[in-house]
Write a protein that holds these residues in place. Structure first.
Motif, PDB file in Angstrom:
ATOM      1  N   VAL A  77       0.842  -1.206   0.000  1.00 31.01           N
ATOM      2  CA  VAL A  77       0.000   0.000   0.000  1.00 31.01           C
ATOM      3  C   VAL A  77       0.868   1.243   0.000  1.00 31.01           C
ATOM      4  CG1 VAL A  77      -1.591   1.375   1.403  1.00 31.01           C
ATOM      5  CG2 VAL A  77      -2.029  -1.057   1.050  1.00 31.01           C
ATOM      6  N   VAL A  78       1.913   1.241   0.825  1.00 30.79           N
ATOM      7  CA  VAL A  78       2.822   2.400   0.882  1.00 30.79           C
ATOM      8  C   VAL A  78       3.469   2.639  -0.477  1.00 30.79           C
ATOM      9  CG1 VAL A  78       4.928   3.307   1.938  1.00 30.79           C
ATOM     10  CG2 VAL A  78       3.260   2.088   3.345  1.00 30.79           C
ATOM     11  N   VAL A  79       3.898   1.567  -1.118  1.00 27.35           N
ATOM     12  CA  VAL A  79       4.524   1.690  -2.443  1.00 27.35           C
ATOM     13  C   VAL A  79       3.531   2.246  -3.450  1.00 27.35           C
ATOM     14  CG1 VAL A  79       5.556   0.413  -4.359  1.00 27.35           C
ATOM     15  CG2 VAL A  79       6.174  -0.164  -2.000  1.00 27.35           C
ATOM     16  N   TYR A  80       2.322   1.693  -3.471  1.00 31.45           N
ATOM     17  CA  TYR A  80       1.307   2.154  -4.421  1.00 31.45           C
ATOM     18  C   TYR A  80       0.931   3.613  -4.185  1.00 31.45           C
ATOM     19  CZ  TYR A  80       0.594  -2.714  -5.882  1.00 31.45           C
ATOM     20  OH  TYR A  80       0.766  -3.981  -6.378  1.00 31.45           O
ATOM     21  N   LEU A  81       0.844   3.997  -2.918  1.00 39.37           N
ATOM     22  CA  LEU A  81       0.500   5.389  -2.614  1.00 39.37           C
ATOM     23  C   LEU A  81       1.600   6.337  -3.079  1.00 39.37           C
ATOM     24  CD1 LEU A  81      -1.120   5.131   0.941  1.00 39.37           C
ATOM     25  CD2 LEU A  81      -2.259   5.588  -1.232  1.00 39.37           C
ATOM     26  N   LEU A  82       2.842   5.955  -2.883  1.00 37.19           N
ATOM     27  CA  LEU A  82       3.956   6.793  -3.344  1.00 37.19           C
ATOM     28  C   LEU A  82       3.960   6.901  -4.866  1.00 37.19           C
ATOM     29  CD1 LEU A  82       6.889   5.695  -0.988  1.00 37.19           C
ATOM     30  CD2 LEU A  82       5.731   7.921  -1.048  1.00 37.19           C
ATOM     31  N   VAL A  83       3.713   5.781  -5.539  1.00 36.23           N
ATOM     32  CA  VAL A  83       3.649   5.804  -7.005  1.00 36.23           C
ATOM     33  C   VAL A  83       2.510   6.707  -7.468  1.00 36.23           C
ATOM     34  CG1 VAL A  83       3.130   4.419  -9.055  1.00 36.23           C
ATOM     35  CG2 VAL A  83       4.722   3.541  -7.338  1.00 36.23           C
ATOM     36  N   GLY A  84       1.342   6.566  -6.843  1.00 33.90           N
ATOM     37  CA  GLY A  84       0.207   7.398  -7.206  1.00 33.90           C
ATOM     38  C   GLY A  84       0.466   8.872  -6.946  1.00 33.90           C
ATOM     39  N   LEU A  85       1.089   9.174  -5.806  1.00 35.84           N
ATOM     40  CA  LEU A  85       1.405  10.571  -5.472  1.00 35.84           C
ATOM     41  C   LEU A  85       2.380  11.163  -6.481  1.00 35.84           C
ATOM     42  CD1 LEU A  85       1.218  12.968  -3.486  1.00 35.84           C
ATOM     43  CD2 LEU A  85       3.098  11.922  -2.191  1.00 35.84           C
ATOM     44  N   LEU A  86       3.424  10.425  -6.813  1.00 32.79           N
ATOM     45  CA  LEU A  86       4.410  10.922  -7.787  1.00 32.79           C
ATOM     46  C   LEU A  86       3.770  11.108  -9.160  1.00 32.79           C
ATOM     47  CD1 LEU A  86       7.532   8.772  -6.809  1.00 32.79           C
ATOM     48  CD2 LEU A  86       7.198  11.217  -6.426  1.00 32.79           C
ATOM     49  N   ALA A  87       2.911  10.155  -9.547  1.00 33.23           N
ATOM     50  CA  ALA A  87       2.257  10.263 -10.857  1.00 33.23           C
ATOM     51  C   ALA A  87       1.332  11.469 -10.903  1.00 33.23           C
ATOM     52  CB  ALA A  87       1.478   8.980 -11.152  1.00 33.23           C
ATOM     53  N   MET A 143     -11.166   4.034  -8.464  1.00 33.20           N
ATOM     54  CA  MET A 143      -9.806   3.779  -8.009  1.00 33.20           C
ATOM     55  C   MET A 143      -9.763   2.508  -7.172  1.00 33.20           C
ATOM     56  SD  MET A 143      -8.942   6.199  -4.804  1.00 33.20           S
ATOM     57  CE  MET A 143      -7.738   5.001  -4.272  1.00 33.20           C
ATOM     58  N   PRO A 144      -8.609   1.866  -7.088  1.00 27.68           N
ATOM     59  CA  PRO A 144      -8.493   0.640  -6.295  1.00 27.68           C
ATOM     60  C   PRO A 144      -8.650   0.924  -4.807  1.00 27.68           C
ATOM     61  CG  PRO A 144      -6.341   1.355  -7.074  1.00 27.68           C
ATOM     62  CD  PRO A 144      -7.347   2.212  -7.764  1.00 27.68           C
ATOM     63  N   PRO A 145      -9.154  -0.031  -4.044  1.00 25.30           N
ATOM     64  CA  PRO A 145      -9.338   0.157  -2.592  1.00 25.30           C
ATOM     65  C   PRO A 145      -8.002   0.003  -1.857  1.00 25.30           C
ATOM     66  CG  PRO A 145     -10.052  -2.034  -3.220  1.00 25.30           C
ATOM     67  CD  PRO A 145      -9.658  -1.341  -4.500  1.00 25.30           C
ATOM     68  N   LEU A 146      -7.183   1.027  -1.914  1.00 25.98           N
ATOM     69  CA  LEU A 146      -5.851   0.926  -1.318  1.00 25.98           C
ATOM     70  C   LEU A 146      -5.869   0.999   0.201  1.00 25.98           C
ATOM     71  CD1 LEU A 146      -3.732   3.142  -3.759  1.00 25.98           C
ATOM     72  CD2 LEU A 146      -3.815   0.650  -3.612  1.00 25.98           C
ATOM     73  N   ILE A 147      -6.791   1.773   0.742  1.00 23.15           N
ATOM     74  CA  ILE A 147      -6.828   1.959   2.195  1.00 23.15           C
ATOM     75  C   ILE A 147      -8.162   1.460   2.738  1.00 23.15           C
ATOM     76  CG2 ILE A 147      -6.842   3.657   4.070  1.00 23.15           C
ATOM     77  CD1 ILE A 147      -4.912   5.317   2.508  1.00 23.15           C
ATOM     78  N   ARG A 148      -8.074   0.547   3.663  1.00 25.78           N
ATOM     79  CA  ARG A 148      -9.274   0.073   4.347  1.00 25.78           C
ATOM     80  C   ARG A 148      -9.475   0.957   5.574  1.00 25.78           C
ATOM     81  NH1 ARG A 148      -8.887  -6.007   5.414  1.00 25.78           N
ATOM     82  NH2 ARG A 148      -8.983  -5.978   3.140  1.00 25.78           N
ATOM     83  N   GLN A 149     -10.544   1.750   5.543  1.00 21.53           N
ATOM     84  CA  GLN A 149     -10.743   2.711   6.629  1.00 21.53           C
ATOM     85  C   GLN A 149     -11.131   2.018   7.926  1.00 21.53           C
ATOM     86  OE1 GLN A 149     -12.602   6.605   6.098  1.00 21.53           O
ATOM     87  NE2 GLN A 149     -12.970   6.074   3.958  1.00 21.53           N
ATOM     88  N   HIS A 150     -10.543   2.499   9.021  1.00 24.44           N
ATOM     89  CA  HIS A 150     -10.948   2.038  10.343  1.00 24.44           C
ATOM     90  C   HIS A 150     -10.674   3.156  11.340  1.00 24.44           C
ATOM     91  CE1 HIS A 150      -6.643   0.938  10.018  1.00 24.44           C
ATOM     92  NE2 HIS A 150      -6.598   1.281  11.295  1.00 24.44           N
ATOM     93  N   ASP A 151     -11.390   3.138  12.435  1.00 25.89           N
ATOM     94  CA  ASP A 151     -11.237   4.179  13.449  1.00 25.89           C
ATOM     95  C   ASP A 151      -9.940   3.976  14.215  1.00 25.89           C
ATOM     96  OD1 ASP A 151     -13.678   5.194  12.682  1.00 25.89           O
ATOM     97  OD2 ASP A 151     -14.804   4.066  14.188  1.00 25.89           O
ATOM     98  N   VAL A 152      -9.207   5.071  14.364  1.00 26.42           N
ATOM     99  CA  VAL A 152      -7.929   5.029  15.077  1.00 26.42           C
ATOM    100  C   VAL A 152      -8.060   5.672  16.451  1.00 26.42           C
ATOM    101  CG1 VAL A 152      -5.531   5.818  15.027  1.00 26.42           C
ATOM    102  CG2 VAL A 152      -6.622   5.040  12.923  1.00 26.42           C
TER     103      VAL A 152
END
Length: 316
Positions: A77-87, A143-152
């Protein structure tokens, strides 16, 4: 007015509003940077944001991810998010630079009137949105479901999700980095010099064309970062995605003081929060009305916005 809905959900509405406001703030930085240097309202900035949303989604699709994919493991997920952010940042930054070179620079060299810039900006906005609309057949792109939301965090009746925390933190980090860049670096001093007095700055060796290109790229990069946050929050994008958000981001820039980087942050967070509170008080259909009424009232007493216009003055 439903005060019970506001007070019973006050914490939830505030955290959701701050997350939405952080996206407005990042988006608003492009308006603020260009206006602070050129005194130009770049209405095509909304489409710079829009193409960034597509840039991120297409980058993920190139890696084999789409809206039907399973949520990847945390490391990926971290890798995909970085790729998406850079793109997203690369696509938006490049689009902003092309706009400056093709649409605005020829007008500057001909000393065109302000009206010509405004008409060109609106025309460029329409061209970009319609071109993407034709290409996508005016259909939304999931978009792909990269982050599964949950309460922190949970306290009282308020819960804060991992996505809300991530959006606000990333926005704050990027805005702090931009503020430090403009205030502390050599290139940033060039931006402030051109914003304050372009003729004197040119005589002192500052390359005006290079500085103007830089602010368009910086604004585009911030719009690209806002684009990926929008993707994560909304879950899809479409060719008209920048229009409504662009109006609100512009309002946030004006509210905080267009030309003031920190004003864009304050205006975005305040506007997002007011929208959240307004949706509880008056209903979701009145949300934009509440935010813009507050904007008008504030401008009646503070015509230059809450922090004033300052990329050139506080800028010096």
């Amino acid at each position: 007015m439903n005060f019970d809905a506001l007070f019973s959900n006050f914490g939830e509405l505030t955290t959701q509003g701050l997350a939405q406001g952080a996206i407005y703030a990042l988006f608003a930085l492009g308006y603020t940077l260009v206006y602070g240097v050129l005194r130009l309202i770049n209405f095509a900035h909304s489409e710079v944001f829009m193409v960034g949303t597509f840039g991120a989604v297409l980058a993920w699709r190139a890696l084999g991810l789409n809206q039907d994919s399973a949520t990847p493991a945390f490391g990926m997920v971290v890798v995909y998010l970085l790729v998406g952010l850079l793109a997203a940042c690369a696509v938006s930054g490049t689009t902003a630079l092309v706009l400056e070179r093709v649409a605005y620079r020829p007008l500057r060299r001909r000393n065109a009137p302000v009206l010509a810039f405004l008409i060109t900006a609106i025309g460029a906005s329409v061209v970009l949105s319609e071109a993407v609309g034709v290409w996508t057949e005016r259909r939304p792109l999931g978009m792909p479901p990269l982050i599964r939301q949950h309460d922190v965090i949970s306290f009282a009746d308020t819960t804060i999700s991992n996505l809300e925390i991530g959006i606000v933190l990333l926005a704050l980090v990027l805005m702090l980095a931009l503020d430090v860049f403009i205030g502390k670096t050599r290139l940033g001093r060039g931006v402030r010099a051109i914003a304050q007095d372009p003729n004197t700055a040119a005589l002192m060796g500052v390359n005006k064309d290079r500085v103007i290109a830089l602010i368009f790229v910086l604004g585009g990069v911030m719009a690209g970062a806002a684009a990926i946050l929008y993707n994560l929050k909304i879950g899809s994008t479409y060719y008209f995605a920048g229009f409504d958000l662009g109006i609100k981001a512009f309002a946030a820039a004006v509210l905080g003081g267009i030309g003031n980087l920190r004003g864009a942050l304050l205006g975005g967070l305040l506007l997002g929060t007011l929208e959240g509170w307004g949706s509880a008080l008056f209903g979701t259909e009145w949300t934009p009305v509440v935010a813009f009424v507050v904007l008008i009232v504030i401008l009646l007493f503070r015509p230059t916005g809450l922090l004033g216009e300052s990329l050139g003055r506080a800028r010096a």
